[in-house]
Design a protein around this motif. Sequence first.
Motif, PDB file in Angstrom:
ATOM      1  N   VAL A 306     -31.696  20.004 -10.794  1.00 38.30           N
ATOM      2  CA  VAL A 306     -32.748  18.976 -10.827  1.00 38.30           C
ATOM      3  C   VAL A 306     -33.873  19.365  -9.870  1.00 38.30           C
ATOM      4  O   VAL A 306     -33.637  19.648  -8.702  1.00 38.30           O
ATOM      5  N   GLU A 307     -35.103  19.393 -10.384  1.00 38.90           N
ATOM      6  CA  GLU A 307     -36.259  19.702  -9.546  1.00 38.90           C
ATOM      7  C   GLU A 307     -36.846  18.403  -9.005  1.00 38.90           C
ATOM      8  O   GLU A 307     -37.027  17.439  -9.741  1.00 38.90           O
ATOM      9  N   ALA A 308     -37.150  18.408  -7.731  1.00 37.07           N
ATOM     10  CA  ALA A 308     -37.643  17.183  -7.094  1.00 37.07           C
ATOM     11  C   ALA A 308     -39.148  17.028  -7.292  1.00 37.07           C
ATOM     12  O   ALA A 308     -39.916  17.963  -7.061  1.00 37.07           O
ATOM     13  N   PHE A 353     -37.831   4.301  -4.228  1.00 38.83           N
ATOM     14  CA  PHE A 353     -37.057   4.020  -5.420  1.00 38.83           C
ATOM     15  C   PHE A 353     -37.089   5.217  -6.360  1.00 38.83           C
ATOM     16  O   PHE A 353     -37.964   6.089  -6.287  1.00 38.83           O
ATOM     17  N   ALA A 354     -36.094   5.248  -7.244  1.00 39.41           N
ATOM     18  CA  ALA A 354     -35.980   6.306  -8.252  1.00 39.41           C
ATOM     19  C   ALA A 354     -35.427   5.691  -9.521  1.00 39.41           C
ATOM     20  O   ALA A 354     -34.567   4.810  -9.467  1.00 39.41           O
ATOM     21  N   VAL A 355     -35.925   6.181 -10.647  1.00 37.74           N
ATOM     22  CA  VAL A 355     -35.465   5.700 -11.954  1.00 37.74           C
ATOM     23  C   VAL A 355     -34.801   6.817 -12.735  1.00 37.74           C
ATOM     24  O   VAL A 355     -33.845   6.598 -13.460  1.00 37.74           O
ATOM     25  N   GLU A 356     -35.305   8.049 -12.558  1.00 36.55           N
ATOM     26  CA  GLU A 356     -34.733   9.233 -13.194  1.00 36.55           C
ATOM     27  C   GLU A 356     -34.468  10.287 -12.129  1.00 36.55           C
ATOM     28  O   GLU A 356     -35.193  10.358 -11.135  1.00 36.55           O
ATOM     29  N   PRO A 357     -33.442  11.128 -12.315  1.00 37.21           N
ATOM     30  CA  PRO A 357     -33.155  12.176 -11.331  1.00 37.21           C
ATOM     31  C   PRO A 357     -34.377  13.065 -11.089  1.00 37.21           C
ATOM     32  O   PRO A 357     -35.050  13.482 -12.037  1.00 37.21           O
ATOM     33  N   GLY A 358     -34.658  13.301  -9.831  1.00 37.23           N
ATOM     34  CA  GLY A 358     -35.776  14.163  -9.460  1.00 37.23           C
ATOM     35  C   GLY A 358     -37.116  13.454  -9.367  1.00 37.23           C
ATOM     36  O   GLY A 358     -38.073  13.999  -8.834  1.00 37.23           O
ATOM     37  N   ASP A 412     -37.699 -12.546   4.574  1.00 37.18           N
ATOM     38  CA  ASP A 412     -37.546 -13.688   3.670  1.00 37.18           C
ATOM     39  C   ASP A 412     -37.362 -13.250   2.215  1.00 37.18           C
ATOM     40  O   ASP A 412     -37.878 -13.864   1.292  1.00 37.18           O
ATOM     41  N   ILE A 413     -36.615 -12.147   2.028  1.00 36.12           N
ATOM     42  CA  ILE A 413     -36.269 -11.683   0.686  1.00 36.12           C
ATOM     43  C   ILE A 413     -34.752 -11.674   0.570  1.00 36.12           C
ATOM     44  O   ILE A 413     -34.065 -11.047   1.382  1.00 36.12           O
ATOM     45  N   ALA A 414     -34.216 -12.381  -0.413  1.00 31.89           N
ATOM     46  CA  ALA A 414     -32.769 -12.438  -0.642  1.00 31.89           C
ATOM     47  C   ALA A 414     -32.422 -11.445  -1.748  1.00 31.89           C
ATOM     48  O   ALA A 414     -32.680 -11.702  -2.929  1.00 31.89           O
ATOM     49  N   LEU A 415     -31.867 -10.293  -1.364  1.00 30.55           N
ATOM     50  CA  LEU A 415     -31.544  -9.245  -2.342  1.00 30.55           C
ATOM     51  C   LEU A 415     -30.419  -9.706  -3.259  1.00 30.55           C
ATOM     52  O   LEU A 415     -29.329 -10.042  -2.810  1.00 30.55           O
ATOM     53  N   ARG A 416     -30.695  -9.711  -4.560  1.00 29.96           N
ATOM     54  CA  ARG A 416     -29.676 -10.043  -5.557  1.00 29.96           C
ATOM     55  C   ARG A 416     -29.652  -8.937  -6.610  1.00 29.96           C
ATOM     56  O   ARG A 416     -30.542  -8.108  -6.660  1.00 29.96           O
ATOM     57  N   GLY A 417     -28.636  -8.981  -7.458  1.00 27.71           N
ATOM     58  CA  GLY A 417     -28.540  -7.968  -8.507  1.00 27.71           C
ATOM     59  C   GLY A 417     -28.029  -6.637  -7.992  1.00 27.71           C
ATOM     60  O   GLY A 417     -28.408  -5.573  -8.490  1.00 27.71           O
ATOM     61  N   ILE A 418     -27.160  -6.687  -6.950  1.00 28.69           N
ATOM     62  CA  ILE A 418     -26.560  -5.446  -6.441  1.00 28.69           C
ATOM     63  C   ILE A 418     -25.535  -4.975  -7.479  1.00 28.69           C
ATOM     64  O   ILE A 418     -24.438  -5.523  -7.581  1.00 28.69           O
ATOM     65  N   ALA A 419     -25.929  -3.995  -8.267  1.00 25.32           N
ATOM     66  CA  ALA A 419     -25.098  -3.557  -9.397  1.00 25.32           C
ATOM     67  C   ALA A 419     -24.226  -2.361  -9.064  1.00 25.32           C
ATOM     68  O   ALA A 419     -23.122  -2.216  -9.609  1.00 25.32           O
ATOM     69  N   GLU A 420     -24.711  -1.480  -8.190  1.00 23.72           N
ATOM     70  CA  GLU A 420     -23.969  -0.262  -7.858  1.00 23.72           C
ATOM     71  C   GLU A 420     -24.234   0.099  -6.394  1.00 23.72           C
ATOM     72  O   GLU A 420     -25.334  -0.140  -5.884  1.00 23.72           O
ATOM     73  N   ASP A 421     -23.215   0.709  -5.763  1.00 24.32           N
ATOM     74  CA  ASP A 421     -23.377   1.194  -4.393  1.00 24.32           C
ATOM     75  C   ASP A 421     -22.591   2.492  -4.270  1.00 24.32           C
ATOM     76  O   ASP A 421     -21.366   2.493  -4.402  1.00 24.32           O
ATOM     77  N   THR A 422     -23.292   3.596  -4.062  1.00 23.18           N
ATOM     78  CA  THR A 422     -22.636   4.909  -4.071  1.00 23.18           C
ATOM     79  C   THR A 422     -21.633   5.066  -2.937  1.00 23.18           C
ATOM     80  O   THR A 422     -20.624   5.759  -3.088  1.00 23.18           O
ATOM     81  N   ASP A 483     -33.617   9.273  -4.645  1.00 25.05           N
ATOM     82  CA  ASP A 483     -33.284  10.239  -5.698  1.00 25.05           C
ATOM     83  C   ASP A 483     -31.822  10.658  -5.628  1.00 25.05           C
ATOM     84  O   ASP A 483     -31.094  10.638  -6.631  1.00 25.05           O
ATOM     85  N   ILE A 484     -31.364  11.039  -4.432  1.00 26.55           N
ATOM     86  CA  ILE A 484     -29.983  11.491  -4.272  1.00 26.55           C
ATOM     87  C   ILE A 484     -29.009  10.359  -4.571  1.00 26.55           C
ATOM     88  O   ILE A 484     -27.939  10.573  -5.168  1.00 26.55           O
ATOM     89  N   THR A 485     -29.362   9.141  -4.195  1.00 31.79           N
ATOM     90  CA  THR A 485     -28.503   7.993  -4.505  1.00 31.79           C
ATOM     91  C   THR A 485     -28.326   7.852  -6.014  1.00 31.79           C
ATOM     92  O   THR A 485     -27.205   7.638  -6.510  1.00 31.79           O
ATOM     93  N   LEU A 486     -29.424   7.985  -6.747  1.00 31.03           N
ATOM     94  CA  LEU A 486     -29.345   7.891  -8.207  1.00 31.03           C
ATOM     95  C   LEU A 486     -28.499   9.023  -8.782  1.00 31.03           C
ATOM     96  O   LEU A 486     -27.640   8.806  -9.645  1.00 31.03           O
ATOM     97  N   ARG A 487     -28.733  10.229  -8.303  1.00 30.39           N
ATOM     98  CA  ARG A 487     -27.970  11.383  -8.801  1.00 30.39           C
ATOM     99  C   ARG A 487     -26.490  11.273  -8.457  1.00 30.39           C
ATOM    100  O   ARG A 487     -25.621  11.626  -9.256  1.00 30.39           O
ATOM    101  N   LEU A 488     -26.211  10.774  -7.254  1.00 29.03           N
ATOM    102  CA  LEU A 488     -24.810  10.587  -6.861  1.00 29.03           C
ATOM    103  C   LEU A 488     -24.123   9.576  -7.776  1.00 29.03           C
ATOM    104  O   LEU A 488     -22.976   9.777  -8.198  1.00 29.03           O
ATOM    105  N   HIS A 489     -24.816   8.487  -8.062  1.00 37.15           N
ATOM    106  CA  HIS A 489     -24.234   7.472  -8.948  1.00 37.15           C
ATOM    107  C   HIS A 489     -23.880   8.077 -10.306  1.00 37.15           C
ATOM    108  O   HIS A 489     -22.825   7.778 -10.877  1.00 37.15           O
ATOM    109  N   ARG A 490     -24.746   8.946 -10.810  1.00 41.24           N
ATOM    110  CA  ARG A 490     -24.491   9.558 -12.112  1.00 41.24           C
ATOM    111  C   ARG A 490     -23.323  10.544 -12.064  1.00 41.24           C
ATOM    112  O   ARG A 490     -22.733  10.855 -13.102  1.00 41.24           O
ATOM    113  N   GLU A 491     -22.999  11.034 -10.882  1.00 40.69           N
ATOM    114  CA  GLU A 491     -21.815  11.879 -10.716  1.00 40.69           C
ATOM    115  C   GLU A 491     -20.554  11.034 -10.506  1.00 40.69           C
ATOM    116  O   GLU A 491     -19.499  11.319 -11.065  1.00 40.69           O
TER     117      GLU A 491
END
Length: 908
Positions: A306-308, A353-358, A412-422, A483-491
Amino acid sequence: MAALPLVLVDGSSYLYRAFHALPALTTSSGQPTGAIKGVISMIKRLHKDYPDSPIAVVFDAKGKTFRDELFEDYKAHRPPMPDELRSQVQPIHDIIDAMGLPRLVIDGVEADDVIGTLAAQAEKDRPVIVSTGDKDMAQLVNSHVTLVNTMTDTVMDEAGVKDKFGIPPELIIDFLALMGDKVDNIPGVPGVGEKTALALLQGIGSIKDIYANLDKVAELEVRGAKSLGKKLEAAKEQAELSYQLATIKCDVDLELDLAALQPGEQDSERLLTLYKELEFKTWVDELNRGGSGESNEADADSPAEVEANYQVVTEQADFDAWMKKLRSAELFAFDTETTSLNYMQARVVGVSFAVEPGEAAYVPFGHDYLDAPGQLSEDAVLGALKPLLEDPNVAKLGQNLKYDANVLANHDIALRGIAEDTMLESYVLDSTASRHDMDSLALKYLGHSTIHYEDIAGKGAKQLTFNQIALDQAGPYAAEDADITLRLHRELSPKLAQHDSLVSVYREIELPLVPVLSRIERNGALVSRDMLAKQSQELAVKIDELEKKAHELAGGPFNLSSPKQLGEILFTKLEIPVIKKTPKGAPSTAEEVLVELANDYPLPKVILDYRSLAKLKSTYTDKLPELIDPNTGRIHTSYHQAVAATGRLSSSDPNLQNIPIRTPEGRRIRKAFIAEKGYKIVAADYSQIELRIMAHLSGDEGLIKAFERGEDIHRATAAEVFGVAKEDVSDEQRRNAKAINFGLIYGMSAFGLGRQLHIGRNEAQSYIDLYFERYPGVLRYMDDTRKLAADKGYVETLFGRRLHLPEINARNGQRRQAAERTAINAPMQGSAADIIKRAMITVDAFLQKSKLDALLIMQVHDELVLEVKEDQVDELKAELVKLMSGAADLAVPLEVDVGVGDSWDEAH
C-alpha cells in the motif's frame, strides 16, 4: 549511472531489539517466533527499499574477541542470552540462508568490526547503507556511509549525526570513550556523563586535544569544571583504553571480497518449509502466490504494497471534501491528536481519518508554535464533525477509542457508533501477546515500521506536546495513525471472523464495554485529601519507629531500603542462615525470603512491616492527593482492557486493583474514598465467584450441592476433608480448607500448600488426596483440561474467550507445569472477568435508562462500586443483585453481596 549502494545489516543489533520490542509470539508447539518475525520483517523491508542492491547480514560470533584481551571486564556485566531468544537464532540464520543472502559470522571480532571493514572497502566505489539500531555505528558515517534504522524508520547521514548527538561522526568514538558505556562495560572517565562529554568535545575538541589542553577545562561552562581537569588527568589511561574499546575496527582480515556479497539464488522450497514450521501464514501465502519471499507487486492483498497518500487539510474546500467521504463511508478510521495523555486535561489539536488504505488526512486546528501556518478553526472542524461523531448509526474505527471518547467529551462531544477497535481485536485474538499498541501491531501484522512519537517530538523533559510540532512532521504521523488503524482492521477482522466464539467476546463484551469504562473513568471517585494527609503523617511516625527498632535489632544504623546493607546485617553480622541467593550469588533479601525468616527472627518481621508501610505511604497516602483533578476534585483512574491475559481489567494512575486490604492500614486507605454529601457508596461484590465457576466447569456433585444449599463452602470442604460434622469444624480447619479450595484452583502443589499451612509436604499431599476423593469431578476437570490444553494450545472461558498457552508443550518441565497450572486456573479467572464485564454493561445500561441519581465510579476485581443518592439506595441495591446475579447462567447460583456506607471501606 551511480553504483547501487551496498546494504550491510547489523543482525545482532536487530536480534535483541526485535526480541524486546515485539510481542512474544509462539507457534502452537511453543517455539518462540517474535524475534524471528521482527528480524526477517526488517530484512524484507530493506529488500523493498533497496530492491537491486546487494544485502549482507552480519552477526556476532560466539566466544571472546580482541577487546576481551584489551580489557578483561569488557561486556562482563551482560546477562546471558535468554533461552527464548537463543532458540530463535538458528531459524533466523536458516531463513537468511534460504533467502540467498550472504550471512557473515567472523571469529575474534564483533559484527560492528566486520561491517566497519566492509564499509571502508566498499565506500571507495559505491555508497554504503548500514542498517542498525546501535548508536556506536554513528562513528562510521561519512559522505559515503549512511545509517538506516528500519525499526524507527530513520536515516542518519553526517548532518543527522550532528543533529542527534551534537557532534560530528569523527568525534563519536571520543564521546563514547569519555562517558563510557554501561551496556558494554566500557569504563570511560569517572564523573563524566553525556552533558560533560559534549561540553568537552564541543568546547575543546577530540580526546587528544583535551589532554593537550587540560588547563582549558576549568573554563568550560559545565558542572564541576574546576575539578574536572584533575579527574581527566587521573583517568588518562582509562580514557585511552575506553577509546580503543569503543573504536570499530575497519581493517579486519576478511577471507572474502566484496564480490562475495552478491546475493545467491533464493531456495523457495526451503523457505516455504521454514515458514510453515514457524507458522508464518502470510509469508507462506506470499510464496505460494508469487514464488517469492517478497510481496508480489501484483498482489493486491499484501498490506506491505500500500502506497501512502497523506494530506494535511488546512483549506475549507478540502475539509468539505473529506466530510463528504466520511458521510458516505460504511466505516472510517478516526484518531485524535491531543495536548496530553491525561484524558481529563487533554485538548484536541487535530483529527485524522482514513476511508481507504493509503488514503488519510490530518486536519490540524490547534498547532500554536511560532510561525505555525494558518489552520481551520477548532469550532469549524469540531462543529462539523460533532453530528457525525455523535451519530450511533455512523460506524467508527479506532485504536483505543476509549481515550478519544474521553478527550472529545472535554469538547462536549459524546462519541457514539464505536464499531471497531483494533487494540481490542488484537487482544481478543491473542491476549497473551505482550503488546497491543499500534506500533507493535503494525510491525507484527503489516510488516510496517510506523513513525514513533519520539521521532517527531523528542524525548524526556524537552519532549514537545503535539500542538508544538511542525505540521510537516505532525501531518504524516497523525494521518499514518488513521491509515494504519484501517489497514490493521482489514487484517485482524478476517482472522477474528474465523472463530465465532471470539467474535462473540469482541462484539458482546469488549466493544460494548468501551463507552461504559469511559463513563466510569470520567465519573471518577471522590477522595478526602485531609484523611489521606492525616494517615500519611501517622504512617511517617510508625515508619520512623520501625526504622529505630530495626537499628536496635541490627546493633547499629543502616539503610533499610538497601538490599546489600540488609544482606550484610542479616547474613554476616547476625549470622542468619541464607535461604536463597540472587542470580549473581548474593544472599537474597526478597519478600518471600523475609516472610520465611520472620517466623524465627525479629528483624525480618520489622523489615517487612517497614516496607509495607513505606509502600503504602509513597504509593497511596502521598500519591493519591496528587492525582485529584483540579476541576472535578475527584480521582480519575484509567482502566485497561488489553493488558491482563485472563481478560481482567487493570487500572493505573492510580492502580485501584492493588490497594492492600489485608492490614488495617491498607483498609484505611479505602476510608478516604467517600461519597458526596447526601449520597452513599454502594459496593456490590460477587461471593466466591471462581469457586462457583469451578463447580460449574467440573460438574462435581458435592460442590454443586454445597453451593445450592447456600453452605459456607470452606466449612463444607473442611467437613469433607477432615471427616467431621460441619458444626464441629474448627477455625483452623476452615482456614486450611480455604487454602486448599483456592490453592487447587490456582494449581498449587503439595509443596506450596505445605508452605502456606506450615505443615510437611506429605501431610499437605494427604489433604489434597482427601479433597479429590471427596470432589472427584474437580480432579477429572483438571486432568481433562491439561490434555485439552496440550492438544489445542489454548483453553476457553465460559463465553469463548481464548487464553493461549505457548508453553503448554514446552520441553522444559518447569515451564510446561506452569502452563498446565495456568490452563486449570485461566478458565475460572477469565470467566470471572467476563462475568463482571457483562455485569458492568447491564448495570450501566440500567443507569442510563433509569431516573436514579447514581453513578458507577469504580470496578475492582469482582466488585462494582457506585455513588447513589441516599433515598435511592434500596432501589439500587435490589436492581444490582438482580442484574449482577443474572450476568451468567451457572449450575450454581451467583451470589452478590451488597454493602452501603459513607466510604468505600464501610460499604465493602
